[in-house]
Enzyme design. Structure first.
Site, PDB file in Angstrom:
ATOM      1  N   SER A 115       0.859  -1.175   0.000  1.00 27.46           N
ATOM      2  CA  SER A 115       0.000   0.000   0.000  1.00 27.46           C
ATOM      3  C   SER A 115       0.903   1.233   0.000  1.00 27.46           C
ATOM      4  CB  SER A 115      -0.914   0.001   1.238  1.00 27.46           C
ATOM      5  OG  SER A 115      -1.766   1.130   1.241  1.00 27.46           O
ATOM      6  N   CYS A 151      -4.689   3.880 -11.626  1.00 33.06           N
ATOM      7  CA  CYS A 151      -4.790   4.991 -10.679  1.00 33.06           C
ATOM      8  C   CYS A 151      -6.244   5.432 -10.502  1.00 33.06           C
ATOM      9  CB  CYS A 151      -3.976   6.184 -11.177  1.00 33.06           C
ATOM     10  SG  CYS A 151      -2.210   5.875 -11.283  1.00 33.06           S
TER      11      CYS A 151
END
Length: 310
Positions: free
Chosen positions: A70, A139
């Site tokens: 992450s 994204c």
């Protein structure tokens, strides 16, 4: 004589092994361990138009057969990359691919324009430059509620079309395994001018800390990579390679010469090594030699002889 060289979207590669984005930085840490010219190419850490500090909390978490991350696209931004990193990346004698991300259409297109302008200027002075852009459409689209550009065909189509117009560099589009219709998205990217496709990106996953009674990650979910996703990645590469005529780059849990041949047989032109770089810091130094040895033992003279035979 065994041949492992190949060509990807018009860019010649000494071998089909590229260092995947996010696992190799800009090459510096690994250049101290082995000559990076032994790789087919280096793909930069994911870059955005402006610097990003990334996600808070835990960023890496090991699983029994992979890694969850992450990171949140922490990066110095394209301007800093062009000023401080590009000249070093191009000094290793291997292909240079820049992974480009963004949260809006403007960020994608301006980033592509900057990379293109800088590369043209360098080449005009006889210097090496960016060989290719890898467009990361996984994204989140900030203006559309955070849904990734690479999930819905229409959003992906829009960003690929815009970036294609913004750059003359070869364009590799990195597909998300979370796409609604991966084969249709691949065909759409080809129609909009993509020179190649890379897949798969990480698979959304979760880990829970039972003692703290919470997700391990501040954002609840993270991206899973490593051997655990290889069979899924192989299936998706096979499906996409049969759906388009442009080159496909296989990504996902590749850690051996056998894995490389599997992806080539599934239709990949080249492959990327990601999580395995953390397991074997000299992976790029050994895999090409192991690939040649395996091909010799299997009576394979060229990758072209087996590409897409399944």
């Amino acid at each position: 004589m065994i041949s492992i060289d190949c060509e990807l979207a018009g860019v010649p590669l000494a071998n089909p092994i590229l260092a995947a984005s996010g696992t190799f930085g800009f090459g510096k840490p690994y250049a101290d361990l082995y000559p990076l010219r032994k790789l087919g190419g280096i793909i930069s850490k994911g870059l955005t138009l402006t610097p990003r500090i990334g996600n808070s909390g835990t960023r890496l978490y090991e699983t029994p057969s992979g890694i969850m991350n992450s990171i949140g696209l922490e990066n110095p931004g394209i301007h800093a990359f062009l000023e401080h990193e590009l000249s070093v990346m191009t000094s290793h004698g291997t292909a240079v691919v820049v992974n480009l991300g963004g949260g809006t259409m403007r960020e994608y297109t301006e980033g592509a324009e900057l990379l293109t302008e800088a590369s043209l200027k360098l080449r005009s002075s006889g210097k090496r430059a960016v060989d290719m852009i890898e467009l990361n459409i996984s994204c989140p689209n900030i203006k559309e509620g955070g849904l990734a550009f690479g999930v819905e065909n229409e959003q992906a189509q829009e960003v690929v079309r815009a970036v294609r117009k913004a750059t003359t560099l070869p364009l590799l589009v990195k597909l998300s395994p979370g796409a609604r219709d991966l084969k249709e998205m691949a065909r759409m990217c080809e129609a909009e001018g993509a020179d190649g496709l890379s897949l798969i990106n990480t698979i959304q996953a979760m880990a829970i800390d039972i003692r703290e009674r919470r997700s391990v990650f501040d954002r609840a979910y993270a991206g899973l990579s490593g051997p655990a996703i290889k069979p899924i990645a192989l299936r998706m590469v096979h499906q996409v390679a049969r759906s388009v005529s442009i080159p496909v780059v296989g990504i996902g849990g590749i850690s051996s010469a056998e894995d490389i041949l599997e992806f080539i047989m599934a239709g990949a032109t080249a492959i990327q090594i990601g999580t395995h770089n953390f397991i074997n810091l000299r992976a790029g130094d050994t895999l090409a030699e192991e690939l040649m040895e395996l091909m010799e033992s299997e009576g394979i003279q060229s990758l072209d002889d087996i590409r897409g035979i399944i």
